[in-house]
Write an enzyme that holds these catalytic residues in place. Structure first.
Site, PDB file in Angstrom:
ATOM      1  CE  LYS A   1      -2.504   0.687   3.700  1.00  0.00           C
ATOM      2  NZ  LYS A   1      -1.944   1.896   4.335  1.00  0.00           N
TER       3      LYS A   1
ATOM      4  NE  ARG B   1      -4.100   0.446  10.560  1.00  0.00           N
ATOM      5  CZ  ARG B   1      -3.078   1.070  10.010  1.00  0.00           C
ATOM      6  NH1 ARG B   1      -3.213   2.237   9.454  1.00  0.00           N
ATOM      7  NH2 ARG B   1      -1.908   0.528   9.968  1.00  0.00           N
TER       8      ARG B   1
ATOM      9  NE  ARG C   1       7.838  -3.675   5.936  1.00  0.00           N
ATOM     10  CZ  ARG C   1       6.602  -3.196   5.807  1.00  0.00           C
ATOM     11  NH1 ARG C   1       6.131  -2.871   4.615  1.00  0.00           N
ATOM     12  NH2 ARG C   1       5.820  -3.055   6.840  1.00  0.00           N
TER      13      ARG C   1
ATOM     14  NE  ARG D   1       8.257  -0.944   9.660  1.00  0.00           N
ATOM     15  CZ  ARG D   1       7.204  -0.440   9.050  1.00  0.00           C
ATOM     16  NH1 ARG D   1       7.315   0.150   7.873  1.00  0.00           N
ATOM     17  NH2 ARG D   1       6.012  -0.486   9.601  1.00  0.00           N
TER      18      ARG D   1
ATOM     19  NE  ARG E   1       2.189  -3.519  11.535  1.00  0.00           N
ATOM     20  CZ  ARG E   1       2.979  -3.287  10.486  1.00  0.00           C
ATOM     21  NH1 ARG E   1       4.066  -3.983  10.296  1.00  0.00           N
ATOM     22  NH2 ARG E   1       2.666  -2.344   9.630  1.00  0.00           N
TER      23      ARG E   1
HETATM   24  P1  AMP Z   1       0.917   2.224   9.235  1.00  0.00           P
HETATM   25  O1  AMP Z   1       2.191   2.884   8.820  1.00  0.00           O
HETATM   26  O2  AMP Z   1      -0.287   2.786   8.537  1.00  0.00           O
HETATM   27  O3  AMP Z   1       0.975   0.719   9.165  1.00  0.00           O
HETATM   28  O4  AMP Z   1       0.702   2.605  10.789  1.00  0.00           O
HETATM   29  C1  AMP Z   1       1.649   2.243  11.759  1.00  0.00           C
HETATM   30  C2  AMP Z   1       0.969   2.118  13.121  1.00  0.00           C
HETATM   31  O5  AMP Z   1       0.363   3.363  13.480  1.00  0.00           O
HETATM   32  C3  AMP Z   1      -0.165   1.114  13.189  1.00  0.00           C
HETATM   33  O6  AMP Z   1       0.280  -0.215  13.425  1.00  0.00           O
HETATM   34  C4  AMP Z   1      -1.002   1.649  14.349  1.00  0.00           C
HETATM   35  O7  AMP Z   1      -0.406   1.351  15.600  1.00  0.00           O
HETATM   36  C5  AMP Z   1      -0.885   3.150  14.141  1.00  0.00           C
HETATM   37  N1  AMP Z   1      -1.970   3.671  13.268  1.00  0.00           N
HETATM   38  C6  AMP Z   1      -1.838   4.219  12.023  1.00  0.00           C
HETATM   39  N2  AMP Z   1      -3.033   4.583  11.538  1.00  0.00           N
HETATM   40  C7  AMP Z   1      -3.948   4.270  12.489  1.00  0.00           C
HETATM   41  C8  AMP Z   1      -5.364   4.364  12.580  1.00  0.00           C
HETATM   42  N3  AMP Z   1      -6.112   4.882  11.581  1.00  0.00           N
HETATM   43  N4  AMP Z   1      -5.953   3.935  13.727  1.00  0.00           N
HETATM   44  C9  AMP Z   1      -5.247   3.433  14.747  1.00  0.00           C
HETATM   45  N5  AMP Z   1      -3.913   3.288  14.718  1.00  0.00           N
HETATM   46  C10 AMP Z   1      -3.261   3.680  13.598  1.00  0.00           C
END
Ligand code: AMP
Length: 190
Positions: free
Chosen positions: A13, A88, A127, A133, A144
């Protein structure tokens, strides 16, 4: 265009979001990027968010909804945006609907990048090895994916009912997948 982009962790994504931004020029609203920036700047929200992020949990809805509602008020968002990683949960989607209804600016489409779980796990583990990471250990990866399946995938039916959902196959090369996205986005612009 006002687009929501949904895809599980490891679906590609992030890469495809960059391609969309380059070609169609919406403002890129990534809640993950916003939270990582807040964490790096050691703001109160960033420090609170860190404990959820590093274990693969979602940050509480009210925190995220607050961040997005402030961001959507800014001038640069008025011409359109790509929401990447938000909403989300159903509660976040309902909060977004409410904000957009007040502004009379409905979404144009919700894109869903589809990749089977076993392929996601393989990509994420690869990754983790390459980038180290902290949110990519096998335990956190499993978490996740579980969080996505339990909390985020109900959004597909939610947006399906509203006739906004455009799902496409996320397997293949970056170019092949982007070509599918272009077909969808070009048809919206006609
Ligand atoms: P991402 O880079 O989008 O995978 O986001 C990394 C982390 O940020 C996620 O695993 C969540 O802990 C938090 N996060 C990002 N977007 C959201 C969201 N819309 N709602 C809740 N947590 C979020």
């Amino acid at each position: 265009m006002r687009i929501v982009f949904i895809g599980p962790p490891g679906s590609g994504k992030g890469t495809q979001a960059v391609n969309i931004i380059k070609k169609y020029k919406p403002v890129h609203l990534s809640t993950g990027d916003m939270l990582r920036a807040a964490r790096a700047a050691k703001t109160e929200i960033g420090l609170q968010a860190d404990k959820y992020m590093s274990s693969g949990q979602l940050v509480p809805d009210d925190v995220i909804v607050g961040i997005i509602s402030e961001r959507l008020k800014q001038e640069d968002c008025q011409a359109g945006y790509l929401l990447d990683g938000f909403p989300r949960t159903i509660a976040q989607a309902e909060a977004l609907d409410k904000m957009l209804a007040e502004k009379k600016t409905p979404l144009d489409a919700v894109l869903e990048l589809q990749v089977p779980d076993d392929e996601l796990f393989r990509r994420l583990a690869e990754r983790a090895e390459k980038e180290g990471r902290s949110d990519d250990t096998p335990e956190v990866i499993k978490n996740r994916l579980k969080v996505y399946n339990e909390q985020t995938s109900p959004l597909l039916a939610y947006y399906g009912k509203k006739n906004l959902l455009k799902s496409f196959n996320g397997l293949g090369t970056v170019e092949e997948v982007f070509a599918r996205i272009e077909t969808i986005l070009d048809s919206l612009q006609k």
